[in-house]
Design an enzyme around this catalytic site. Sequence first.
Site, PDB file in Angstrom:
ATOM      1  N   ARG A  55       0.835  -1.203   0.000  1.00  0.00           N
ATOM      2  CA  ARG A  55       0.000   0.000   0.000  1.00  0.00           C
ATOM      3  C   ARG A  55       0.871   1.255   0.000  1.00  0.00           C
ATOM      4  NH1 ARG A  55      -4.477   0.952   3.601  1.00  0.00           N
ATOM      5  NH2 ARG A  55      -5.089   2.139   1.785  1.00  0.00           N
ATOM      6  N   GLN A  87      -9.457  10.387   7.231  1.00  0.00           N
ATOM      7  CA  GLN A  87      -9.391   8.982   7.659  1.00  0.00           C
ATOM      8  C   GLN A  87      -8.377   8.239   6.798  1.00  0.00           C
ATOM      9  OE1 GLN A  87     -13.712   7.449   8.334  1.00  0.00           O
ATOM     10  NE2 GLN A  87     -13.828   9.163   6.938  1.00  0.00           N
ATOM     11  N   ASP A  90      -3.033   7.810   3.389  1.00  0.00           N
ATOM     12  CA  ASP A  90      -2.136   8.297   2.338  1.00  0.00           C
ATOM     13  C   ASP A  90      -1.698   9.733   2.653  1.00  0.00           C
ATOM     14  OD1 ASP A  90      -3.845  10.337   1.035  1.00  0.00           O
ATOM     15  OD2 ASP A  90      -5.072   8.669   0.333  1.00  0.00           O
ATOM     16  N   HIS A 105      -6.480   8.385  11.450  1.00  0.00           N
ATOM     17  CA  HIS A 105      -6.163   6.957  11.355  1.00  0.00           C
ATOM     18  C   HIS A 105      -4.683   6.705  11.057  1.00  0.00           C
ATOM     19  CE1 HIS A 105     -10.656   5.882  10.438  1.00  0.00           C
ATOM     20  NE2 HIS A 105     -10.448   6.203  11.691  1.00  0.00           N
ATOM     21  N   CYS A 132      13.726  -0.646  16.167  1.00  0.00           N
ATOM     22  CA  CYS A 132      13.355   0.758  16.427  1.00  0.00           C
ATOM     23  C   CYS A 132      14.653   1.553  16.605  1.00  0.00           C
ATOM     24  CB  CYS A 132      12.506   0.827  17.698  1.00  0.00           C
ATOM     25  SG  CYS A 132      12.317   2.507  18.342  1.00  0.00           S
ATOM     26  N   CYS A 135      14.771   2.549  20.748  1.00  0.00           N
ATOM     27  CA  CYS A 135      14.941   1.568  21.833  1.00  0.00           C
ATOM     28  C   CYS A 135      15.623   0.276  21.358  1.00  0.00           C
ATOM     29  CB  CYS A 135      13.603   1.254  22.507  1.00  0.00           C
ATOM     30  SG  CYS A 135      12.497   0.239  21.500  1.00  0.00           S
ATOM     31  N   ASN A 197     -20.313  13.000  -2.261  1.00  0.00           N
ATOM     32  CA  ASN A 197     -20.050  11.565  -2.454  1.00  0.00           C
ATOM     33  C   ASN A 197     -20.582  11.150  -3.817  1.00  0.00           C
ATOM     34  OD1 ASN A 197     -20.040   8.565  -2.070  1.00  0.00           O
ATOM     35  ND2 ASN A 197     -19.597   9.109   0.053  1.00  0.00           N
ATOM     36  N   LEU A 198     -20.117  10.023  -4.283  1.00  0.00           N
ATOM     37  CA  LEU A 198     -20.647   9.459  -5.528  1.00  0.00           C
ATOM     38  C   LEU A 198     -22.111   9.096  -5.393  1.00  0.00           C
ATOM     39  CD1 LEU A 198     -18.211   6.730  -6.952  1.00  0.00           C
ATOM     40  CD2 LEU A 198     -18.837   8.931  -7.978  1.00  0.00           C
TER      41      LEU A 198
HETATM   42  P1  NAD Z   1     -14.940   3.664   2.313  1.00  0.00           P
HETATM   43  O1  NAD Z   1     -14.159   2.877   1.342  1.00  0.00           O
HETATM   44  O2  NAD Z   1     -15.736   2.975   3.334  1.00  0.00           O
HETATM   45  O3  NAD Z   1     -15.943   4.587   1.465  1.00  0.00           O
HETATM   46  C1  NAD Z   1     -15.528   5.302   0.356  1.00  0.00           C
HETATM   47  C2  NAD Z   1     -16.622   6.260  -0.032  1.00  0.00           C
HETATM   48  O4  NAD Z   1     -16.142   7.048  -1.105  1.00  0.00           O
HETATM   49  C3  NAD Z   1     -17.916   5.593  -0.504  1.00  0.00           C
HETATM   50  O5  NAD Z   1     -19.004   6.193   0.159  1.00  0.00           O
HETATM   51  C4  NAD Z   1     -17.941   5.866  -2.004  1.00  0.00           C
HETATM   52  O6  NAD Z   1     -19.259   6.058  -2.502  1.00  0.00           O
HETATM   53  C5  NAD Z   1     -17.142   7.155  -2.095  1.00  0.00           C
HETATM   54  N1  NAD Z   1     -16.439   7.324  -3.362  1.00  0.00           N
HETATM   55  C6  NAD Z   1     -15.798   6.376  -4.112  1.00  0.00           C
HETATM   56  N2  NAD Z   1     -15.232   6.935  -5.195  1.00  0.00           N
HETATM   57  C7  NAD Z   1     -15.512   8.257  -5.123  1.00  0.00           C
HETATM   58  C8  NAD Z   1     -15.201   9.375  -5.955  1.00  0.00           C
HETATM   59  N3  NAD Z   1     -14.468   9.244  -7.075  1.00  0.00           N
HETATM   60  N4  NAD Z   1     -15.647  10.613  -5.599  1.00  0.00           N
HETATM   61  C9  NAD Z   1     -16.389  10.755  -4.455  1.00  0.00           C
HETATM   62  N5  NAD Z   1     -16.726   9.739  -3.638  1.00  0.00           N
HETATM   63  C10 NAD Z   1     -16.284   8.509  -3.962  1.00  0.00           C
HETATM   64  O7  NAD Z   1     -13.938   4.700   2.957  1.00  0.00           O
HETATM   65  P2  NAD Z   1     -13.911   5.526   4.321  1.00  0.00           P
HETATM   66  O8  NAD Z   1     -15.274   6.029   4.642  1.00  0.00           O
HETATM   67  O9  NAD Z   1     -12.770   6.429   4.244  1.00  0.00           O
HETATM   68  O10 NAD Z   1     -13.611   4.428   5.418  1.00  0.00           O
HETATM   69  C11 NAD Z   1     -12.885   3.617   5.703  1.00  0.00           C
HETATM   70  C12 NAD Z   1     -11.494   3.294   6.122  1.00  0.00           C
HETATM   71  O11 NAD Z   1     -10.731   2.915   5.000  1.00  0.00           O
HETATM   72  C13 NAD Z   1     -10.731   4.393   6.772  1.00  0.00           C
HETATM   73  O12 NAD Z   1     -10.455   3.966   8.040  1.00  0.00           O
HETATM   74  C14 NAD Z   1      -9.421   4.521   5.977  1.00  0.00           C
HETATM   75  O13 NAD Z   1      -8.324   4.512   6.868  1.00  0.00           O
HETATM   76  C15 NAD Z   1      -9.370   3.308   5.134  1.00  0.00           C
HETATM   77  N6  NAD Z   1      -8.846   3.491   3.752  1.00  0.00           N
HETATM   78  C16 NAD Z   1      -7.963   4.497   3.436  1.00  0.00           C
HETATM   79  C17 NAD Z   1      -7.498   4.636   2.115  1.00  0.00           C
HETATM   80  C18 NAD Z   1      -6.488   5.727   1.788  1.00  0.00           C
HETATM   81  O14 NAD Z   1      -5.713   6.123   2.642  1.00  0.00           O
HETATM   82  N7  NAD Z   1      -6.473   6.241   0.548  1.00  0.00           N
HETATM   83  C19 NAD Z   1      -7.952   3.773   1.132  1.00  0.00           C
HETATM   84  C20 NAD Z   1      -8.847   2.746   1.504  1.00  0.00           C
HETATM   85  C21 NAD Z   1      -9.278   2.631   2.819  1.00  0.00           C
END
Ligand code: NAD
Length: 230
Positions: A55, A87, A90, A105, A132, A135, A197-198
């Site tokens: 990742r 959340q 990245d 997160h 680490c 330590c 959101n989408l």
């Molecule tokens: P999720 O995957 O649960 O939901 C993603 C949301 O984004 C959905 O509601 C979807 O409809 C929407 N979506 C998808 N493509 C889109 C676009 N092009 N434009 C607008 N909206 C779009 O993600 P979340 O709610 O962030 O939750 C979950 C967990 O997943 C978090 O804890 C996070 O740490 C982790 N996560 C992080 C990454 C990252 O860092 N990029 C990637 C995957 C998961």
Amino acid sequence: MRIMILTGAGISAESGLGTFRNSGGMWSSYDLAEVATPQGFATDPDKVHDFYNARRKSVLSAEPNAAHIALARLERMLSGNVTIVTQNIDNLHERAGSRNIIHMHGEIVRALCNICRNRWDAPKTMRPDDACPKCGEAAIRPDVVWFGEIPYHLDHLDELLGTVELFVAIGTSGQVHPAAGFVQMAAASGARTLEINLEPTEITPYFDEVKFGTATSTVPAWVADLVSRL
Ligand code: NAD
């Protein structure tokens, strides 16, 4: 106007980073209990490091998209009044130019020692027997919050949610707590609330306003409109 912007995996989807629940993505080929829990790490640290090493590689080769860039522009225009709470693990908000970012997160580009809690910039690849630098214990892990762990900065977020005037959630499914409850906390403090959101999510009914569309089209348009009214 004090603005809090909560972002989720959807804002980085068009940068090529899979969301949590999209089909065919990296997450869907792994069992979350095995790679994203403290128990999974205790059982098979090699597997967990392999997952996060892959990742990290994807994140480092991805680029911020128009939505990340628009939010950075908004922060520059409203200096001191925009907080991004992400959340995402990245670093695309930073690389787009945002500065006031809370990673609730954690961050894939940081390492954490499970023994002394030291944090440092993660190497590209981690192995369970890496020591680490503080330590010397071989207890290195990615500095990310796993399921069953408490998200970072919750006290600070609680304070911010008490004073925010506009709360915007972008690309988050509203299925992961406590972030899923922020819209109600912000509304209780008198903030106006907007979801981008989408598609509708479980928390859509709690927002004053909703915009459906891809983040790269909807977010720049929203920022341009907001800036034009300043
Ligand atoms: P999720 O995957 O649960 O939901 C993603 C949301 O984004 C959905 O509601 C979807 O409809 C929407 N979506 C998808 N493509 C889109 C676009 N092009 N434009 C607008 N909206 C779009 O993600 P979340 O709610 O962030 O939750 C979950 C967990 O997943 C978090 O804890 C996070 O740490 C982790 N996560 C992080 C990454 C990252 O860092 N990029 C990637 C995957 C998961």
